[in-house]
Design an enzyme around this catalytic site. Structure first.
Site, short mmCIF file in Angstrom:
data_model
loop_
_atom_site.label_atom_id
_atom_site.label_comp_id
_atom_site.label_asym_id
_atom_site.label_seq_id
_atom_site.Cartn_x
_atom_site.Cartn_y
_atom_site.Cartn_z
N HIS A 1 -4.69 3.94 -1.22
CA HIS A 1 -4.98 5.36 -1.45
C HIS A 1 -6.16 5.83 -0.60
CE1 HIS A 1 -2.35 5.62 -5.06
NE2 HIS A 1 -2.65 4.33 -5.15
N ASP B 1 1.17 9.51 -2.38
CA ASP B 1 1.36 8.91 -3.70
C ASP B 1 2.84 8.98 -4.05
OD1 ASP B 1 -1.31 8.44 -4.09
OD2 ASP B 1 -1.62 10.01 -5.57
N HIS C 1 3.04 5.52 -8.81
CA HIS C 1 1.58 5.52 -9.01
C HIS C 1 1.22 5.74 -10.48
CE1 HIS C 1 -2.60 5.91 -8.35
NE2 HIS C 1 -2.67 7.21 -8.15
N HIS D 1 -0.26 13.97 -12.77
CA HIS D 1 0.45 13.00 -11.93
C HIS D 1 1.76 12.56 -12.60
CE1 HIS D 1 -3.22 12.37 -9.42
NE2 HIS D 1 -2.32 12.08 -8.51
#
Length: 202
Positions: free
Chosen positions: A46, A52, A56, A144
């Site tokens: 990263h 990503d 992840h 995320h």
């Protein structure tokens, strides 16, 4: 055609807090009498400008080598906004954006979970940012996770200092690191130069 390099230098860009520092070891060096130069790099995947993958934050998400390559190449919209974007903000912005969106905010623009939820319901395949993370530090996981479950690639830590808002051709293919949750990439924007008008005289 103008090519803009929007990548940060992986070796010199500060790492995300808590991640290991990037270290370069010189294994062979011509200055030391060796026949050639040879280096080894130890780094977090990263570090610097990177992609990503859904893996992840989502254990059953796909790894970076499994994301469709078409996600990383095509028309994108660069838009300047600052602050933490909400779902209402994204509902207003999406009609003006292509399937790849890059947020320019001098490292201070983030997606809230509600913004991520709106994007997840759209046809967007990639979101990018000049911040170290697409999400604010207090909402990293939820934002995320929503993007991961929708299979949306995340392009982070861009250098957009000399980029103006508008539409570009994006090329940001990650290194093929099989089975990993992220990979460094060399991101560029391609801008078509305005053609000179051709005048025809009778």
């Amino acid at each position: 055609m103008i090519i803009h390099d929007i990548s940060k230098d992986t070796l010199t860009t500060p790492v995300y807090e808590g991640d290991p520092e990037t270290v370069v070891d010189s294994l062979m060096n011509i200055d030391n009498g060796d026949e050639y130069n040879l280096s080894a790099v130890s780094m977090c995947v990263h570090s610097g400008t990177h992609i990503d993958a859904p893996l992840h934050y989502c254990q059953d998400g796909i790894s970076v080598d499994k994301i469709r390559l078409s996600s990383f190449y095509g028309i994108c919209t660069v838009i300047t906004v600052e602050g933490i974007l909400t779902g209402i903000d994204m509902e207003r912005l999406l009609p003006y954006c292509k399937r790849r969106i890059i947020f320019r905010g001098e490292g201070r623009t983030f997606l809230s979970w509600s913004a991520a939820a709106v994007i997840a319901e759209s046809n967007v395949v990639l979101v990018g940012t000049d911040a170290q993370s697409i999400a604010p530090d207090f909402d990293e996981t939820k934002t995320h996770m929503i993007l991961a479950r929708a299979g949306i690639a995340v392009l982070e830590n861009l250098n957009l200092e000399n980029i103006t808002d508008g539409e570009y051709q994006l090329c940001a293919f990650p290194l093929k690191l099989g089975g990993l949750e992220a990979a460094p990439c060399r991101a560029i924007l391609i801008e078509q130069e305005k053609e000179l008008e051709v005048w025809e005289f009778e």
